[in-house]
Design a protein around this motif. Structure first.
Motif, PDB file in Angstrom:
ATOM      1  N   TYR A  81      42.708  44.936  36.677  1.00 14.45           N
ATOM      2  CA  TYR A  81      42.864  43.314  36.181  1.00 14.45           C
ATOM      3  C   TYR A  81      41.742  43.017  35.196  1.00 14.45           C
ATOM      4  CZ  TYR A  81      38.974  41.378  38.939  1.00 14.45           C
ATOM      5  OH  TYR A  81      37.901  41.114  39.444  1.00 14.45           O
ATOM      6  N   LYS A  82      40.593  43.695  35.378  1.00 16.92           N
ATOM      7  CA  LYS A  82      39.678  43.231  34.409  1.00 16.92           C
ATOM      8  C   LYS A  82      39.970  43.381  32.902  1.00 16.92           C
ATOM      9  CE  LYS A  82      35.976  44.843  37.700  1.00 16.92           C
ATOM     10  NZ  LYS A  82      34.730  45.543  38.025  1.00 16.92           N
ATOM     11  N   ASN A 107      44.076  50.146  42.232  1.00 22.24           N
ATOM     12  CA  ASN A 107      43.408  50.231  41.099  1.00 22.24           C
ATOM     13  C   ASN A 107      42.619  48.979  40.730  1.00 22.24           C
ATOM     14  OD1 ASN A 107      44.678  52.943  39.768  1.00 22.24           O
ATOM     15  ND2 ASN A 107      46.297  51.722  40.480  1.00 22.24           N
ATOM     16  N   PRO A 108      41.866  48.677  41.374  1.00 25.66           N
ATOM     17  CA  PRO A 108      41.035  47.288  41.397  1.00 25.66           C
ATOM     18  C   PRO A 108      40.382  46.859  40.299  1.00 25.66           C
ATOM     19  CG  PRO A 108      39.792  49.011  42.797  1.00 25.66           C
ATOM     20  CD  PRO A 108      40.809  49.455  42.624  1.00 25.66           C
ATOM     21  N   ASP A 109      40.020  47.816  39.408  1.00 23.90           N
ATOM     22  CA  ASP A 109      39.359  47.496  38.135  1.00 23.90           C
ATOM     23  C   ASP A 109      40.311  47.244  36.988  1.00 23.90           C
ATOM     24  OD1 ASP A 109      36.705  47.563  39.296  1.00 23.90           O
ATOM     25  OD2 ASP A 109      36.560  49.893  38.479  1.00 23.90           O
TER      26      ASP A 109
END
Length: 246
Positions: A224-225, A220-222
């Protein structure tokens, strides 16, 4: 105590008031920290201040059957030294109550590395940048030396610059667990940090390993934003405190 971990905690946080008492899963943050330390076979001691605001932490420690020590509000080095003297500790690892998903296995590796002949073991580089996997390991003797160089009422919350002043100190940096550590902001200072960390607790579980959490973040690469933009401000504050000491 085989692997003593001093859970350094106060209730006097300003950016996120009483953050150690915030709800976290079925408990609060500080109880979660205690439970996680026990789960990873660390020997936790709640190390807080003599300020009345810390009275609630005494009750929490007693309810969770862990030792507690109370010392100076601002002089963390002095609090650590007196705690080590009280419990007759030769060394310890610092468990920051701001870091609810610390890697207990890495903390044990840090202590074992310390016992190979070092005075101090720094966290991994990624942890120091905000991923919050591991703290510092110290020999009690080096804390004793550092305390001799500061006044009793000195604020030593950012403590490593004081220790670095000691001549001939033998220190090393804990190696990274992975060649490509995931750089997410996993420390609790701002409201957005709480959103991210609380969400991870609900999805992965409070006792999830860092490998499990890193795998989730990679899938879920987004995610951490949610709070990553806060890291710049956090680093600025850390650098300012460190520069002031130096």
């Amino acid at each position: 105590m085989k692997y003593p971990g001093l859970i350094t905690v106060r209730t006097s946080s300003r950016r996120l008031p009483n953050k150690c008492l915030l709800s976290f899963g079925e408990v609060n943050v500080i109880t979660h920290i205690i439970n996680r330390a026990k789960y990873y076979n660390l020997d936790p001691i709640v190390c807080t201040s003599n300020d009345p605001s810390g009275d609630i932490l005494v009750e929490i420690a007693k309810n969770n059957d862990v030792p507690i020590f109370r010392g100076h509000l601002d002089n963390k080095l002095l609090r650590w030294r007196n705690c080590c003297s009280y419990f007759n500790l030769d060394d310890f690892h610092s468990i920051d109550a701001d870091d609810p998903f610390f890697d207990g296995d890495l903390m044990i590796k840090s202590l074992e590395l310390l016992r190979e002949g070092y005075d101090m073991v720094y966290p991994t580089e990624s942890s120091h940048k905000g991923s919050a996997t591991v703290g510092f390991s110290f020999k009690t003797a080096i804390i004793e030396k550092a305390c001799k160089e500061v006044k009793e009422n000195h604020d030593t919350e950012v403590m490593w610059p004081f220790i670095e002043r000691i001549s001939n100190i033998k220190s090393t940096v804990l190696p990274e667990k992975s060649k490509t550590p995931h750089l997410a902001r996993m420390t609790l200072d701002y409201e957005e940090d709480y959103w991210l960390l609380n969400s991870i607790e609900r999805i992965c579980g409070g006792l999830a390993s860092r490998n499990t959490i890193d795998a989730f973040l990679r899938k879920n690469p987004d995610f951490y934003k949610i709070n990553w933009f806060r890291n710049k401000e956090w680093k600025k504050n850390q650098n300012a405190k460190e520069s002031f000491v130096k």
